[in-house]
Enzyme design. Structure first.
Site, PDB file in Angstrom:
ATOM      1  CE  LYS A  74      43.391 -55.150 -66.235  1.00 15.20           C
ATOM      2  NZ  LYS A  74      41.949 -54.930 -66.354  1.00 15.20           N
ATOM      3  CG  ASP A  76      35.667 -53.018 -63.053  1.00 14.79           C
ATOM      4  OD1 ASP A  76      35.998 -51.876 -62.688  1.00 14.79           O
ATOM      5  OD2 ASP A  76      36.354 -54.026 -62.793  1.00 14.79           O
TER       6      ASP A  76
END
Length: 503
Positions: free
Chosen positions: A194, A229
């Site tokens: 990312k 997550d």
């Protein structure tokens, strides 16, 4: 009639015949072109077919890969990562806990106040902050000092967050980058993604780096949980409903985790577990089976991706990729026929058609499919698309989304099969055989599921078909909100010294 008149009449007749021939030729070409695009659609439907028999084969393959991944490292396409989460929130947790969610170019800090009763979150505060571009490629200390300073500012804004004497503030850390975990609160960074590239941090303990920065800022806080997550979603789901056994993310990407019996995790034999179970992070985006219905569009998308031969399941079911599969089908139709007019250069741009646009076209209920026309013109620069061609586009969206949702359902049932919650005979944590179907909750998070009605409906329909309606009636899909934030704080609470003393 004179010679001139005869000539004019003959000329007119010839012209009329030419015009008629041109018009007939155009109609013939149009019909042939239409037949070609219909054939492309039929091939797509055949390639994406997910009859119940095939879905059950995917279920079995998922369960087999889960077994293999639990038996040994590298034994399966599924990593089946140990999370060291033994104690999921029970609802008895009380106090104030914090969470830090770092998963991209922004990070969030949360403060959650728990009241000691299931599903009662008295309140939570959130601050979102962008990470300056230069810190994404700087040093470990610079990045975490910046985050710790923001964390300290956030804490100091609160009036009533001072811990009791002898207690520290507890922090759950959601770190959504590849990590090899060694305990509930520690793990080393495998690689950055990312846009981050801080080389001196690769191979270092993520929690320790944050903890050291917190100390440097003079903040009395302990990093007590390191999670991703999906595990956060599982935590939040279990806090609201104790029957939660698994969690799945359906968003830009996709992943799943579930609660496994400790004695079934063969590769970690001898690992102590106070509860007899552990949450396993499947990393199921990398699942693969010959039973998955793969088309030429999937093959091309994979070959042209930055990670070919990787994340095969994710590329068929997640929000990152559905729009691009639809784009590739429209491009193929444009190459086969002129029903879309001249081929737009935009059709050659990867990922220009995003999944929210696919959802908007798929669910367009206007009489003349005006939303479809708008997206085709504004995004793909294909103007004046006839209504019958717009209907064709809706059908493409339907085929691609239906396949994704039904495969997602098969993945969920694969998890249920592995833990004996699919209606077949299973084994309880005490080793006894069980035949009665128990209420089973799967926590789900992510915009693909929550915002795309047809995806959600197709998934639920497939669950019923695979399990049978009697068994499916005991399986509940529950949407959670902010597992990566609130879920991390809840895990910090469920593993904190003060909460454990309260139980």
């Amino acid at each position: 009639m004179g010679k001139v008149g005869v000539a004019l009449a003959a000329g007119s007749a010839v012209a009329a015949c030419v015009v008629a021939a041109v018009m007939v030729g155009r109609r013939v070409r149009r019909r042939r072109g239409w037949r070609r695009v219909v054939r492309v659609l039929e091939e797509l439907e055949d390639g994406c077919a997910t009859p119940v028999g095939r879905l059950r084969q995917v279920v079995d393959a998922m369960a087999v890969e889960m077994h293999a991944g639990l038996a040994s490292e590298g034994g399966s396409k599924l990593k089946m990562l140990l999370t060291y989460v033994h104690n999921l929130p029970t609802g008895n947790e009380k106090g104030i806990y914090y969470a830090l969610d770092l998963g991209g170019t922004n990070f969030r800090v949360l403060r959650v106040k728990l009241g000691g009763q299931r599903s009662v979150i008295i309140g939570h505060d959130v601050v979102r902050q962008p990470i300056p571009q230069h810190l994404m490629t700087s040093t470990t200390e610079e990045l975490f000092d910046f985050i710790a300073a923001s964390l300290k500012d956030f804490v100091e804004m609160e009036d009533d967050s001072e811990p009791s004497q002898g207690e520290k503030r507890e922090l759950g850390f959601t770190f959504s980058f590849p990590v090899k975990q060694f305990s509930f609160s520690s793990g080393i960074l495998i690689k950055w993604t990312k846009g981050f590239s801080i080389q001196d941090m690769v191979g270092r303990d993520v929690s320790q780096c944050l903890q050291q920065a917190i100390h440097r800022k003079g903040l009395d806080m302990r990093v007590s949980a390191l999670i991703n997550d999906t595990v956060g979603t599982m935590s939040l789901g279990h806090y609201h409903d104790e029957d939660t056994v698994a969690a799945v993310i359906f968003g830009t990407g996709t992943n799943a985790c579930y609660l496994e019996r400790a004695d079934a995790i063969i590769k970690s034999q001898g690992l102590l577990s106070t509860s007899g179970g552990m949450v396993v992070n499947m990393e199921w985006g990398n699942f693969w089976s010959s039973h998955l219905p793969r088309t030429s569009y999937d093959v091309d998308l994979d070959a042209e991706s930055p990670n070919p031969n990787d994340q095969g399941f994710e590329k068929m079911i997640s929000g990152m990729y559905l729009g691009d599969i639809v784009r590739r089908v429209i491009l193929r139709m444009s190459q086969e026929s002129d029903v879309f007019g001249p081929i737009s250069s935009k059709l050659y741009v990867p990922f220009i058609l995003r999944t929210p646009m696919v959802a908007a076209m798929h669910e367009d209920d206007s009489p003349n499919l005006m939303e479809v026309a708008r997206i085709l013109e504004e995004t793909l620069e294909i103007p004046n698309v006839p209504l019958n061609v717009r209907k064709l586009v809706v059908k493409i969206c339907d085929v691609v989304t239906r396949r994704a949702a039904r495969l997602a359902a098969a993945g969920i049932v694969g998890i249920l099969k592995k833990i004996g919650r699919d209606g077949s005979v299973g084994v309880t944590s005490k080793g006894k055989r069980q035949t009665k179907m128990r209420r089973t909750v799967v926590a789900v998070e992510g915009g693909l599921y929550t915002n795309y009605t047809m995806f959600r409906e197709y998934l639920k329909e497939a669950m019923g078909q695979i399990l049978g309606e009697d068994v499916a009636s005991h399986v509940v899909i529950k949407v959670t909100d902010d597992g990566s934030g609130i879920g991390a704080a809840l895990l910090a609470a469920s593993h904190s010294t003060s909460s454990i003393q309260l139980l």
